[in-house]
Enzyme design. Sequence first.
Site, short mmCIF file in Angstrom:
data_model
loop_
_atom_site.label_atom_id
_atom_site.label_comp_id
_atom_site.label_asym_id
_atom_site.label_seq_id
_atom_site.Cartn_x
_atom_site.Cartn_y
_atom_site.Cartn_z
N GLU A 161 0.81 -1.22 0.00
CA GLU A 161 0.00 0.00 0.00
C GLU A 161 0.84 1.27 0.00
O GLU A 161 0.79 2.08 0.94
CB GLU A 161 -0.96 -0.01 1.19
CG GLU A 161 -1.90 -1.20 1.18
CD GLU A 161 -2.95 -1.16 2.29
OE1 GLU A 161 -2.92 -0.27 3.14
OE2 GLU A 161 -3.85 -2.05 2.27
N GLU A 213 -4.99 -8.47 0.68
CA GLU A 213 -5.64 -8.08 1.93
C GLU A 213 -7.12 -7.86 1.68
O GLU A 213 -7.50 -7.21 0.69
CB GLU A 213 -5.09 -6.76 2.48
CG GLU A 213 -3.80 -6.86 3.21
CD GLU A 213 -3.39 -5.52 3.84
OE1 GLU A 213 -4.29 -4.73 4.20
OE2 GLU A 213 -2.18 -5.30 3.95
O1 IFM Z 1 -4.17 -2.92 9.17
C1 IFM Z 1 -4.12 -2.40 7.88
C2 IFM Z 1 -2.93 -2.94 7.12
O2 IFM Z 1 -1.75 -2.68 7.79
C3 IFM Z 1 -2.87 -2.31 5.75
N1 IFM Z 1 -4.11 -2.41 5.05
C4 IFM Z 1 -5.32 -2.07 5.76
C5 IFM Z 1 -5.37 -2.76 7.10
C6 IFM Z 1 -6.66 -2.38 7.86
O3 IFM Z 1 -6.71 -1.01 8.06
#
Ligand code: IFM
Length: 492
Positions: free
Chosen positions: A187, A393
């Site tokens: 990210e 994710e």
């Molecule tokens: O916890 C975070 C993660 O570190 C990165 N993506 C989003 C998740 C939830 O906010």
Amino acid sequence: MPLTSSADSSSASPVPAVPAPSGNPRFPTGFLWGAATSAYQIEGAAAEDGRTPSIWDGFCRTPGKVFEGHTGDVAVDHYHRFREDVRLMADLGLTAYRFSVSWPRVRPTGRGPAVQRGLDFYRRLTDELLAAGITPVATLYHWDLPQELEAAGGWPERATAERFAEYAALVGEALAGRVEQWTTLNEPWCSAFLGYGSGVHAPGRTDPVAALRAAHHLNLGHGLAAQALRAALPGSARLSVSLNLHALRPLTPSKADREAVRRIDAVGNRVFLGPMLDGAYPQDLLDDTAGLTDWSFVRPGDERTANQRLDWLGVNYYTPTVVSATAEGTEPARQDGHGGGAASPWPAADTVGFHQAPGRATAMGWAVDPSGLYELLAGLARRYPEIPLIVTENGAAYEDKPAPDGTVDDPERAAYVHGHLAAVHRAMADGADVRGYFLWSLLDNFEWAYGYEKRFGVFHVDGRTLARTPKSSAHWYGRVARTGELHPPREA
Ligand code: IFM
């Protein structure tokens, strides 16, 4: 064209997703069933074995930045409990685990030689995973920049990209033969625009030009790190990056609101997709931000360097983003799904309004809408048909509370994941080549500016004893992983 705009899809997935005899969607054999975590959020052991502070250690100690001053000092003590955590995954039947390597643990000041004790932790972890039949997927950077590199200018400076490539080489050499699947950055939008734009993430700067410079040096760092990994690893290694792409919706079908979508797509999505996958920044992004910077920090050849061959692309998705042409009546910095900050994370988009998407919301206030994931996967498959995709994710925070008998029932989380897996399956049936799904997250953990107040895990972690307890969603997800069949959660 925004990723989420609709168009016909004709490319066929090499691994078709079909219904099972039960009528439930069935995922292909070999589909990766995983969970994801990151170093600072779970490891703890902040001062052990040579680790030095990252930007998050400092940010947590800055008054008012993190909920109740929580820190990752102990986190959920994964550094000492990793064997137990691998066993939890193996017992569920997961086939893959995505973790991140802590830069300040293995190259503490961001420069100089690697610290073997730090690397040994990842050698032990990956040995344990391999022995349990779980594929390790390593992410090199999940937001924990060594503090000394921030002191030298951080991601807005080119040197950070160069240090990142050196670190990538050290980690690649250390884990070659153990790790085949790699992600460079997690990210980078958050690193650049929340870290240097809105300041709600470390290092907490609020400078739109620094944010754009950071975005470029993250793109460059990705490319340099990918080159370093290719040089350090056998030819069988598979490289990727994980992007939190924004599934964008106009508030109304008006031309003005669709123009707002274009603008946010440029600075939210194509600012990374452009250099990394197309080899150039999109002209509309350069035009939109011309009043802030002439982008002269981009040197000839940088975009080509960022554009390394990827073996798959990681997609992180939680909720859609609804925008309008006017910010009137909205709070631009607050309505972007990433918490309150005084400054906007969106450079050159002050007039754009951000709105709560319709539907039920998770404990983060994020609307539950799996169609955004479908649209992202289908859109990427159309635009980059040659690159397999992995959902690196996806998950939800809810206010889980153990019952008096110690069990934790979280039907909303299982429903959330079920809906999103159904969207993945539909995208695959429509031709997207999706190879795996990583639930965020394995364990309740340090949720950045929200501290331990938000729980994303399928394993509950007791804040006092750090004991792990499977939530009902863990039992359900394990059954899906073991069978490859998307059973409705109530059957688990
Ligand atoms: O916890 C975070 C993660 O570190 C990165 N993506 C989003 C998740 C939830 O906010």
